[in-house]
Design a protein around this motif. Sequence first.
Motif, PDB file in Angstrom:
ATOM      1  N   ALA A 178     -10.827 148.483 -15.562  1.00  0.00           N
ATOM      2  CA  ALA A 178     -12.015 147.505 -15.468  1.00  0.00           C
ATOM      3  C   ALA A 178     -11.880 145.966 -15.780  1.00  0.00           C
ATOM      4  O   ALA A 178     -12.073 145.083 -14.599  1.00  0.00           O
ATOM      5  N   PHE A 179     -10.955 145.538 -16.608  1.00  0.00           N
ATOM      6  CA  PHE A 179     -10.457 144.288 -16.731  1.00  0.00           C
ATOM      7  C   PHE A 179      -8.902 144.050 -16.864  1.00  0.00           C
ATOM      8  O   PHE A 179      -8.320 143.857 -18.129  1.00  0.00           O
ATOM      9  N   PRO A 180      -8.245 144.198 -15.798  1.00  0.00           N
ATOM     10  CA  PRO A 180      -6.686 144.172 -15.814  1.00  0.00           C
ATOM     11  C   PRO A 180      -6.060 143.035 -16.490  1.00  0.00           C
ATOM     12  O   PRO A 180      -5.031 143.100 -16.833  1.00  0.00           O
ATOM     13  N   ASN A 181      -6.725 142.003 -16.130  1.00  0.00           N
ATOM     14  CA  ASN A 181      -6.291 140.835 -16.786  1.00  0.00           C
ATOM     15  C   ASN A 181      -6.545 140.065 -18.074  1.00  0.00           C
ATOM     16  O   ASN A 181      -6.420 139.062 -18.405  1.00  0.00           O
ATOM     17  N   VAL A 182      -7.293 140.939 -18.693  1.00  0.00           N
ATOM     18  CA  VAL A 182      -7.837 140.866 -20.268  1.00  0.00           C
ATOM     19  C   VAL A 182      -7.204 141.692 -21.382  1.00  0.00           C
ATOM     20  O   VAL A 182      -7.278 142.867 -20.827  1.00  0.00           O
ATOM     21  N   ASN A 183      -6.726 141.204 -22.296  1.00  0.00           N
ATOM     22  CA  ASN A 183      -5.964 142.212 -23.167  1.00  0.00           C
ATOM     23  C   ASN A 183      -7.079 142.606 -24.128  1.00  0.00           C
ATOM     24  O   ASN A 183      -7.725 142.009 -24.640  1.00  0.00           O
ATOM     25  N   LEU A 184      -7.040 143.932 -24.369  1.00  0.00           N
ATOM     26  CA  LEU A 184      -8.022 144.497 -25.363  1.00  0.00           C
ATOM     27  C   LEU A 184      -7.343 144.345 -26.775  1.00  0.00           C
ATOM     28  O   LEU A 184      -6.119 144.686 -27.083  1.00  0.00           O
ATOM     29  N   THR A 185      -8.122 143.617 -27.685  1.00  0.00           N
ATOM     30  CA  THR A 185      -7.848 143.507 -28.938  1.00  0.00           C
ATOM     31  C   THR A 185      -7.825 144.660 -29.704  1.00  0.00           C
ATOM     32  O   THR A 185      -7.121 144.511 -30.971  1.00  0.00           O
ATOM     33  N   GLY A 186      -8.550 145.657 -29.753  1.00  0.00           N
ATOM     34  CA  GLY A 186      -8.695 146.851 -30.262  1.00  0.00           C
ATOM     35  C   GLY A 186      -9.665 147.891 -29.719  1.00  0.00           C
ATOM     36  O   GLY A 186     -10.361 147.612 -28.985  1.00  0.00           O
ATOM     37  N   LEU A 187      -9.567 149.085 -30.429  1.00  0.00           N
ATOM     38  CA  LEU A 187     -10.424 150.069 -30.145  1.00  0.00           C
ATOM     39  C   LEU A 187     -11.931 149.906 -30.719  1.00  0.00           C
ATOM     40  O   LEU A 187     -13.002 150.543 -30.136  1.00  0.00           O
ATOM     41  N   VAL A 188     -12.064 148.916 -31.405  1.00  0.00           N
ATOM     42  CA  VAL A 188     -13.422 148.586 -32.071  1.00  0.00           C
ATOM     43  C   VAL A 188     -13.189 147.128 -31.843  1.00  0.00           C
ATOM     44  O   VAL A 188     -12.716 146.443 -32.682  1.00  0.00           O
ATOM     45  N   THR A 189     -14.112 146.574 -30.898  1.00  0.00           N
ATOM     46  CA  THR A 189     -14.147 144.929 -30.882  1.00  0.00           C
ATOM     47  C   THR A 189     -15.326 144.489 -29.934  1.00  0.00           C
ATOM     48  O   THR A 189     -15.931 145.504 -29.275  1.00  0.00           O
ATOM     49  N   GLU A 190     -15.741 143.480 -30.119  1.00  0.00           N
ATOM     50  CA  GLU A 190     -16.998 142.990 -29.345  1.00  0.00           C
ATOM     51  C   GLU A 190     -16.668 142.836 -28.175  1.00  0.00           C
ATOM     52  O   GLU A 190     -17.622 142.960 -27.148  1.00  0.00           O
ATOM     53  N   GLN A 191     -15.603 142.928 -27.593  1.00  0.00           N
ATOM     54  CA  GLN A 191     -15.309 142.883 -26.121  1.00  0.00           C
ATOM     55  C   GLN A 191     -15.708 144.128 -25.276  1.00  0.00           C
ATOM     56  O   GLN A 191     -16.035 143.913 -24.363  1.00  0.00           O
ATOM     57  N   TRP A 192     -16.032 144.987 -25.989  1.00  0.00           N
ATOM     58  CA  TRP A 192     -16.364 146.348 -25.275  1.00  0.00           C
ATOM     59  C   TRP A 192     -17.817 146.265 -24.733  1.00  0.00           C
ATOM     60  O   TRP A 192     -18.412 146.661 -23.537  1.00  0.00           O
ATOM     61  N   LYS A 193     -18.610 145.317 -25.395  1.00  0.00           N
ATOM     62  CA  LYS A 193     -19.906 144.699 -25.181  1.00  0.00           C
ATOM     63  C   LYS A 193     -19.989 144.308 -23.501  1.00  0.00           C
ATOM     64  O   LYS A 193     -20.869 144.344 -22.617  1.00  0.00           O
ATOM     65  N   GLU A 194     -18.994 143.796 -23.146  1.00  0.00           N
ATOM     66  CA  GLU A 194     -18.751 143.185 -21.878  1.00  0.00           C
ATOM     67  C   GLU A 194     -18.863 144.340 -20.645  1.00  0.00           C
ATOM     68  O   GLU A 194     -18.866 144.110 -19.429  1.00  0.00           O
ATOM     69  N   MET A 195     -18.352 145.522 -21.253  1.00  0.00           N
ATOM     70  CA  MET A 195     -18.600 146.556 -20.095  1.00  0.00           C
ATOM     71  C   MET A 195     -19.568 147.487 -20.246  1.00  0.00           C
ATOM     72  O   MET A 195     -19.865 148.066 -19.377  1.00  0.00           O
ATOM     73  N   GLY A 196     -20.709 146.916 -21.074  1.00  0.00           N
ATOM     74  CA  GLY A 196     -21.956 147.682 -20.998  1.00  0.00           C
ATOM     75  C   GLY A 196     -21.948 148.786 -22.239  1.00  0.00           C
ATOM     76  O   GLY A 196     -22.683 149.764 -22.225  1.00  0.00           O
ATOM     77  N   TRP A 197     -21.175 148.714 -23.228  1.00  0.00           N
ATOM     78  CA  TRP A 197     -21.160 149.784 -24.379  1.00  0.00           C
ATOM     79  C   TRP A 197     -22.370 149.034 -25.252  1.00  0.00           C
ATOM     80  O   TRP A 197     -22.379 147.706 -25.467  1.00  0.00           O
ATOM     81  N   GLN A 198     -23.080 149.801 -26.264  1.00  0.00           N
ATOM     82  CA  GLN A 198     -24.106 149.379 -27.140  1.00  0.00           C
ATOM     83  C   GLN A 198     -23.627 148.279 -28.184  1.00  0.00           C
ATOM     84  O   GLN A 198     -24.178 147.925 -28.864  1.00  0.00           O
ATOM     85  N   GLY A 199     -22.336 148.910 -28.888  1.00  0.00           N
ATOM     86  CA  GLY A 199     -21.747 148.125 -29.602  1.00  0.00           C
ATOM     87  C   GLY A 199     -20.445 147.656 -29.602  1.00  0.00           C
ATOM     88  O   GLY A 199     -19.654 148.233 -28.537  1.00  0.00           O
TER      89      GLY A 199
END
Length: 265
Positions: free
Chosen positions: A96-117
């Motif tokens: 989904a975001f090949p140029n953005v590093n995921l900082t963890g399995l629990v992170t506010e970043q997931w909201k950018e994909m449309g997860w609830q939390g």
Amino acid sequence: MKRGKGEKKATKSRDGSGQVVPLTEPVVTATGMVGTRSWIGGLFTRSNRRQEKSVEYTLSPLQEERLQRLQDRMVVPFDETRPDHQESLKALWNVAFPNVNLTGLVTEQWKEMGWQGPNPSTDFRGCGFIALENLLFSARTYPVCFRRLLLKQRGDRAKWEYPFAVAGINISFMLIQMLDLQNNPKPKCLPGMNFLKLLEEDEKAFDVLYCIAFAMMDAQWLAMHASYMEFNEVLQATRNQLERELSLDDIHRIQDLPAYNLLFQ
């Protein structure tokens, strides 16, 4: 443009600010959030289920084998402690975001994909691991369509859009119900029976149908000028259209569905 009632209570916008809006009527709490079971559990209890006469039919050995494998997938819960499930979730982010590093399995970043939390694993409780498999299949098999839907690249969008990932889980859940796949040993509704013919031709028929359903839902969303409070109406309209297409006499392969072309527009 038409807006849903209560839109002023929304807490999710397209730019990713705030919290993800639940997809059913919101339950007011101290935090303004609702639990995962609220939007999954309440989604189809109100849908209009057609009463169809039970028809006896015999599965071919190949249909029986593939249906069983699909049903086995349906009962696998998402387990955030399993390395393979963790890797699948990371893979979805990377696609989904090949140029953005995921900082963890629990992170506010997931909201950018449309997860609830910040922890996507809580959203899978309503459907299981197959919902993640569906999202990954969509991303890898139809990447252009996937990104168009993820980034809301087409059409006159509402100010308060549906959350992409949560919508995807709802679609997986809707298809399982629509096709009567939880009925053992085999579906008894006409769409489910016809789907088994498609499954015999292509073992990935359910995953492809998921991609078609997602593209169809987004097209319905735009056609209805919908906003987040009208998501259930849009999903019900999508289900109705899929049921009609699956009931056509000349559908022998998943590619024969009229809506299949939505994957390439």
